[in-house]
Design an enzyme around this catalytic site. Structure first.
Site, PDB file in Angstrom:
ATOM      1  CB  THR A   1      49.997  76.497 107.522  1.00 50.64           C
ATOM      2  OG1 THR A   1      51.119  75.618 107.731  1.00 50.64           O
ATOM      3  CG2 THR A   1      48.710  75.676 107.431  1.00 50.64           C
TER       4      THR A   1
ATOM      5  CE  LYS B   1      50.211  63.756 114.681  1.00 54.84           C
ATOM      6  NZ  LYS B   1      50.031  63.860 113.201  1.00 54.84           N
TER       7      LYS B   1
ATOM      8  CB  THR C   1      54.257  62.603 117.353  1.00 52.71           C
ATOM      9  OG1 THR C   1      55.194  62.898 118.377  1.00 52.71           O
ATOM     10  CG2 THR C   1      52.874  62.952 117.907  1.00 52.71           C
ATOM     11  CG  ASP C   2      58.235  60.372 120.397  1.00 60.54           C
ATOM     12  OD1 ASP C   2      57.761  61.504 120.149  1.00 60.54           O
ATOM     13  OD2 ASP C   2      59.424  60.201 120.711  1.00 60.54           O
ATOM     14  CD  GLU C   3      56.143  65.790 120.935  1.00 64.19           C
ATOM     15  OE1 GLU C   3      55.432  66.598 121.539  1.00 64.19           O
ATOM     16  OE2 GLU C   3      57.079  66.132 120.186  1.00 64.19           O
TER      17      GLU C   3
ATOM     18  CE1 TYR D   1      51.909  67.731 116.766  1.00 62.91           C
ATOM     19  CE2 TYR D   1      53.461  67.026 118.460  1.00 62.91           C
ATOM     20  CZ  TYR D   1      52.989  66.952 117.155  1.00 62.91           C
ATOM     21  OH  TYR D   1      53.587  66.108 116.243  1.00 62.91           O
TER      22      TYR D   1
HETATM   23  P1  NAD Z   1      55.369  70.721 109.479  1.00 61.21           P
HETATM   24  O1  NAD Z   1      54.703  71.650 110.429  1.00 61.21           O
HETATM   25  O2  NAD Z   1      56.729  71.026 108.981  1.00 61.21           O
HETATM   26  O3  NAD Z   1      54.446  70.544 108.176  1.00 61.21           O
HETATM   27  C1  NAD Z   1      53.066  70.400 108.252  1.00 61.21           C
HETATM   28  C2  NAD Z   1      52.499  70.588 106.846  1.00 61.21           C
HETATM   29  O4  NAD Z   1      51.074  70.419 106.926  1.00 61.21           O
HETATM   30  C3  NAD Z   1      52.737  71.982 106.272  1.00 61.21           C
HETATM   31  O5  NAD Z   1      53.158  71.883 104.924  1.00 61.21           O
HETATM   32  C4  NAD Z   1      51.381  72.654 106.362  1.00 61.21           C
HETATM   33  O6  NAD Z   1      51.156  73.626 105.344  1.00 61.21           O
HETATM   34  C5  NAD Z   1      50.449  71.473 106.213  1.00 61.21           C
HETATM   35  N1  NAD Z   1      49.140  71.721 106.826  1.00 61.21           N
HETATM   36  C6  NAD Z   1      48.875  72.211 108.059  1.00 61.21           C
HETATM   37  N2  NAD Z   1      47.553  72.315 108.259  1.00 61.21           N
HETATM   38  C7  NAD Z   1      46.955  71.857 107.125  1.00 61.21           C
HETATM   39  C8  NAD Z   1      45.609  71.717 106.714  1.00 61.21           C
HETATM   40  N3  NAD Z   1      44.604  72.071 107.519  1.00 61.21           N
HETATM   41  N4  NAD Z   1      45.353  71.194 105.487  1.00 61.21           N
HETATM   42  C9  NAD Z   1      46.373  70.847 104.660  1.00 61.21           C
HETATM   43  N5  NAD Z   1      47.667  70.997 104.990  1.00 61.21           N
HETATM   44  C10 NAD Z   1      47.958  71.495 106.196  1.00 61.21           C
HETATM   45  O7  NAD Z   1      55.298  69.301 110.178  1.00 61.21           O
HETATM   46  P2  NAD Z   1      56.346  68.106 110.177  1.00 61.21           P
HETATM   47  O8  NAD Z   1      57.328  68.317 111.228  1.00 61.21           O
HETATM   48  O9  NAD Z   1      56.792  67.855 108.792  1.00 61.21           O
HETATM   49  O10 NAD Z   1      55.390  66.909 110.652  1.00 61.21           O
HETATM   50  C11 NAD Z   1      54.635  66.172 109.720  1.00 61.21           C
HETATM   51  C12 NAD Z   1      53.845  65.112 110.457  1.00 61.21           C
HETATM   52  O11 NAD Z   1      54.724  64.249 111.160  1.00 61.21           O
HETATM   53  C13 NAD Z   1      52.873  65.674 111.488  1.00 61.21           C
HETATM   54  O12 NAD Z   1      51.697  64.921 111.446  1.00 61.21           O
HETATM   55  C14 NAD Z   1      53.602  65.479 112.803  1.00 61.21           C
HETATM   56  O13 NAD Z   1      52.688  65.311 113.864  1.00 61.21           O
HETATM   57  C15 NAD Z   1      54.374  64.201 112.528  1.00 61.21           C
HETATM   58  N6  NAD Z   1      55.640  64.058 113.287  1.00 61.21           N
HETATM   59  C16 NAD Z   1      56.564  65.065 113.303  1.00 61.21           C
HETATM   60  C17 NAD Z   1      57.765  64.870 113.993  1.00 61.21           C
HETATM   61  C18 NAD Z   1      58.845  65.932 114.007  1.00 61.21           C
HETATM   62  O14 NAD Z   1      59.841  65.776 114.700  1.00 61.21           O
HETATM   63  N7  NAD Z   1      58.730  66.995 113.235  1.00 61.21           N
HETATM   64  C19 NAD Z   1      58.001  63.683 114.663  1.00 61.21           C
HETATM   65  C20 NAD Z   1      57.023  62.670 114.623  1.00 61.21           C
HETATM   66  C21 NAD Z   1      55.852  62.880 113.920  1.00 61.21           C
HETATM   67  P1  TYD Z   2      61.003  71.067 119.787  1.00 57.70           P
HETATM   68  O1  TYD Z   2      61.988  71.112 118.656  1.00 57.70           O
HETATM   69  O2  TYD Z   2      59.975  72.114 119.894  1.00 57.70           O
HETATM   70  O3  TYD Z   2      60.333  69.606 119.723  1.00 57.70           O
HETATM   71  P2  TYD Z   2      59.336  68.867 120.788  1.00 57.70           P
HETATM   72  O4  TYD Z   2      58.909  69.833 121.808  1.00 57.70           O
HETATM   73  O5  TYD Z   2      58.221  68.449 119.910  1.00 57.70           O
HETATM   74  O6  TYD Z   2      60.136  67.742 121.348  1.00 57.70           O
HETATM   75  O7  TYD Z   2      61.819  71.047 121.144  1.00 57.70           O
HETATM   76  C1  TYD Z   2      62.799  70.069 121.413  1.00 57.70           C
HETATM   77  C2  TYD Z   2      63.282  70.282 122.829  1.00 57.70           C
HETATM   78  O8  TYD Z   2      63.963  71.553 122.907  1.00 57.70           O
HETATM   79  C3  TYD Z   2      62.154  70.352 123.838  1.00 57.70           C
HETATM   80  O9  TYD Z   2      62.574  69.722 125.060  1.00 57.70           O
HETATM   81  C4  TYD Z   2      61.956  71.837 124.076  1.00 57.70           C
HETATM   82  C5  TYD Z   2      63.352  72.412 123.874  1.00 57.70           C
HETATM   83  N1  TYD Z   2      63.405  73.796 123.324  1.00 57.70           N
HETATM   84  C6  TYD Z   2      64.161  74.774 123.954  1.00 57.70           C
HETATM   85  O10 TYD Z   2      64.814  74.514 124.978  1.00 57.70           O
HETATM   86  N2  TYD Z   2      64.169  76.029 123.428  1.00 57.70           N
HETATM   87  C7  TYD Z   2      63.465  76.366 122.314  1.00 57.70           C
HETATM   88  O11 TYD Z   2      63.490  77.563 121.877  1.00 57.70           O
HETATM   89  C8  TYD Z   2      62.712  75.351 121.659  1.00 57.70           C
HETATM   90  C9  TYD Z   2      61.912  75.655 120.421  1.00 57.70           C
HETATM   91  C10 TYD Z   2      62.704  74.060 122.193  1.00 57.70           C
END
Ligand code: NAD
Ligand code: TYD
Length: 351
Positions: free
Chosen positions: A38, A161, A132-134, A157
């Site tokens: 994506t 999850k 995620t913790d969310e 979101y």
């Molecule tokens: P990201 O958005 O960077 O990457 C998601 C990946 O999934 C992408 O490579 C995308 O192409 C692929 N994808 C999306 N839809 C798909 C589909 N239908 N089929 C196959 N592939 C698909 O996400 P991320 O930040 O690397 O997060 C990865 C995982 O970790 C997620 O499940 C997220 O909920 C979890 N997570 C993320 C965070 C964070 O801070 N980023 C924290 C805790 C948990």
């Molecule tokens: P984000 O990186 O989107 O992670 P999450 O919402 O999953 O925690 O955002 C982190 C924090 O920053 C969240 O409290 C929302 C805030 N935020 C802004 O203030 N401005 C922005 O443009 C974005 C993307 C996030």
């Protein structure tokens, strides 16, 4: 022992760090990185491992059940680490359907494929779900999320999850599928798509663009360096108890506005600008709908049971991160051309 591991979402932010760790650390395993590519998936995140003999990329959608089943069968998959997801809260507010589709139905499709292909002979098999913790909702000023905290998601979101976590546990409880779940706090580091706070703000500072702080900037997030998350997944994958949940976090809480000021300081320094120059870019904008006030993870279970601890202090991690984005401006430019401009316009023009 050879293991064929299907890692989903391996071309994304956390997934690419995990793929890199596993293919390098375990040459005896074969990693199949399944990703739809994506907007958030990018194969250039993995150029350093793409030619390794124990790595194969498969472009597929996790929702495509028939294709997933075939991939399981043809490659004798015996473990899944599932990260593929729609991952950005703001996008989920605009388009909740795609979150239910990928995060809920896509996870269900993988679970069903694993169950059917492993034919109820679950010995040596594992379905590891990365969450995620969310899902726990929002905290007030005090307290932490523990593994037994009831689910109370607020955004589309986190609701998607949470639903996927429930399906994973239901497959364990109903069919005996061997599962493990981890719930991690906010990650930061290289290769994160610049829609999330830290890379978005680094990118805007470098272009002298406004830094859109939601609300009063008082929301609190608990930040973990992405490579520490990948290490935690490795530990849980190998040593975690079946059916258990592990919270992952670094006891590293930051109020958004304080974190943003640290970020500005580090970026200004790296760009050779006088300290504080970019603070003038801070722009308070309309708050995110349903904006969770505070997340904070208690990861004692993971530490006490499996011995995992974060390796990096935040100051060091943020410096490494800023340097990476500034040394890889081509990567930033590539992912922020085209469609990204439309996204930015749509998300931020009316704030
Ligand atoms: P990201 O958005 O960077 O990457 C998601 C990946 O999934 C992408 O490579 C995308 O192409 C692929 N994808 C999306 N839809 C798909 C589909 N239908 N089929 C196959 N592939 C698909 O996400 P991320 O930040 O690397 O997060 C990865 C995982 O970790 C997620 O499940 C997220 O909920 C979890 N997570 C993320 C965070 C964070 O801070 N980023 C924290 C805790 C948990
Ligand atoms: P984000 O990186 O989107 O992670 P999450 O919402 O999953 O925690 O955002 C982190 C924090 O920053 C969240 O409290 C929302 C805030 N935020 C802004 O203030 N401005 C922005 O443009 C974005 C993307 C996030």
């Amino acid at each position: 022992m050879r293991k064929n591991i299907l890692i989903t979402g391996g071309a994304g932010f956390i997934g690419s760090h995990l793929v890199r760790l596993i293919v390098n650390k375990y040459p005896e395993y074969h990693v199949f990185n399944l990703d739809k590519l994506t907007y958030a998936g990018n194969l250039s995140n993995l150029t350093d491992v793409e030619n390794l003999p124990n790595y194969t990329f498969v472009r597929e959608d996790i929702c495509n059940f028939d294709a997933i089943k075939l991939i399981f069968e043809e490659n004798k998959i015996d473990a899944v680490i599932h990260l593929a997801a729609e991952s950005h809260v703001d996008r989920s507010i605009e388009d909740p359907f795609s979150f239910a589709q990928t995060n809920v139905l896509g996870t269900l499709s993988l679970l069903q494929a694993a169950k059917q292909c492993w034919e109820n002979d679950f010995e040596g098999k594992l379905f590891y779900h990365v969450s995620t913790d969310e899902v726990y909702g929002a905290l007030g000023r005090d307290g932490f999320f523990v593994e037994t905290t009831p689910y109370k998601p607020h955004s589309p979101y986190s609701a998607s999850k949470a639903s996927s976590d429930h399906f994973v546990r239901a497959f364990h409880d109903t069919y005996g599928l061997p599962v493990v779940v981890s719930n991690c706090s906010n990650n930061y580091g290289s290769y994160q798509f610049p829609e999330k706070l830290i890379p978005l703000f680094i990118n805007n500072i470098r272009h002298n663009k406004p830094l859109p702080v939601y609300g009063k900037g008082e929301n609190v997030r608990d930040w973990l360096y992405v490579e520490d998350h990948a290490r935690a997944i490795d530990v849980i994958f190998h040593k975690g108890r079946i059916g258990e949940t592990y919270n992952i976090g670094g006891f590293n809480e930051w109020k958004n506005i304080d974190l943003i000021k640290v970020l500005i300081k580090v970026v200004d320094k790296e760009l050779g600008r006088p300290e504080g120059t970019s603070e003038k870019l801070i722009t308070y904008v309309k708050d995110r709908a349903g904006h969770d006030l505070r997340y904070a993870i208690d990861s004692s279970k993971l530490k006490n049971e499996l011995g995992w601890e974060p390796s990096l202090q935040f100051e060091e991690g943020i410096e490494k991160t800023v340097r990476w984005y500034l040394q890889n401006q081509d990567w930033l430019d590539n992912v922020t051309n085209g469609e990204y401009q439309n996204y930015y316009e749509k998300m931020y023009k009316n704030r």
